[in-house]
Design a protein around this motif. Structure first.
Motif, short mmCIF file in Angstrom:
data_model
loop_
_atom_site.label_atom_id
_atom_site.label_comp_id
_atom_site.label_asym_id
_atom_site.label_seq_id
_atom_site.Cartn_x
_atom_site.Cartn_y
_atom_site.Cartn_z
N MET A 234 0.24 -4.60 -45.60
CA MET A 234 -0.25 -3.91 -45.68
C MET A 234 -0.85 -2.85 -47.50
N TYR A 235 -2.24 -2.67 -48.04
CA TYR A 235 -2.32 -2.15 -48.27
C TYR A 235 -2.69 -0.39 -48.65
N LYS A 236 -2.31 0.30 -48.88
CA LYS A 236 -2.86 1.49 -49.78
C LYS A 236 -3.88 2.48 -50.53
N VAL A 237 -4.68 2.77 -50.76
CA VAL A 237 -5.19 3.32 -51.85
C VAL A 237 -5.68 4.64 -52.12
N VAL A 238 -4.77 5.32 -53.26
CA VAL A 238 -5.12 6.88 -53.91
C VAL A 238 -5.15 7.19 -54.77
N ASP A 239 -6.61 8.20 -54.63
CA ASP A 239 -7.44 8.69 -56.32
C ASP A 239 -6.46 9.30 -56.43
N LEU A 240 -6.14 9.40 -57.84
CA LEU A 240 -5.47 10.68 -58.33
C LEU A 240 -5.68 11.24 -59.41
N ILE A 241 -6.13 12.23 -59.52
CA ILE A 241 -6.58 13.48 -60.46
C ILE A 241 -5.36 14.46 -61.53
N GLU A 242 -4.26 13.77 -61.68
CA GLU A 242 -3.13 14.63 -61.98
C GLU A 242 -3.71 15.80 -62.53
N ASP A 243 -2.48 16.63 -62.40
CA ASP A 243 -2.63 17.84 -62.75
C ASP A 243 -1.25 18.53 -62.97
N GLU A 244 -0.60 19.90 -63.49
CA GLU A 244 0.59 19.97 -63.17
C GLU A 244 1.84 19.91 -61.82
N ARG A 245 1.37 19.50 -60.68
CA ARG A 245 1.66 19.46 -59.25
C ARG A 245 1.54 18.03 -59.63
N ALA A 246 0.47 17.31 -59.23
CA ALA A 246 0.43 15.70 -58.81
C ALA A 246 0.58 14.75 -60.56
N THR A 247 1.19 13.66 -60.48
CA THR A 247 1.79 13.15 -61.80
C THR A 247 1.40 11.67 -61.34
N VAL A 248 1.28 10.40 -61.97
CA VAL A 248 1.27 9.79 -61.28
C VAL A 248 2.57 9.29 -61.25
#
Length: 58
Positions: free
Chosen positions: A1-15
């Motif tokens: 099963m595959y999951k796709v996450v679109d991420l916009i980096e900021d100080e709380r969420a990094t790759v």
């Protein structure tokens, strides 16, 4: 099963933190795509019970 996450980096969420979070839930990175500055699409694949990724994993 595959999951796709679109991420916009900021100080709380990094790759890196997102990869670690999903790995802790049994997913491994399948593809990481840089879409624009600070914007990423991460595609994860669920690991099989034996720790390997497989096409028949749930």
């Amino acid at each position: 099963m595959y999951k796709v996450v679109d991420l916009i980096e900021d100080e709380r969420a990094t790759v890196e933190s997102t990869l670690n979070e999903w790995a802790a839930n049994g997913y491994e990175p399948f593809q990481v795509i840089r879409r624009a500055t600070y914007s990423w699409r991460l595609i994860f694949r669920k690991q099989a019970d034996d720790g390997r990724a497989g096409d028949n994993a749930d």
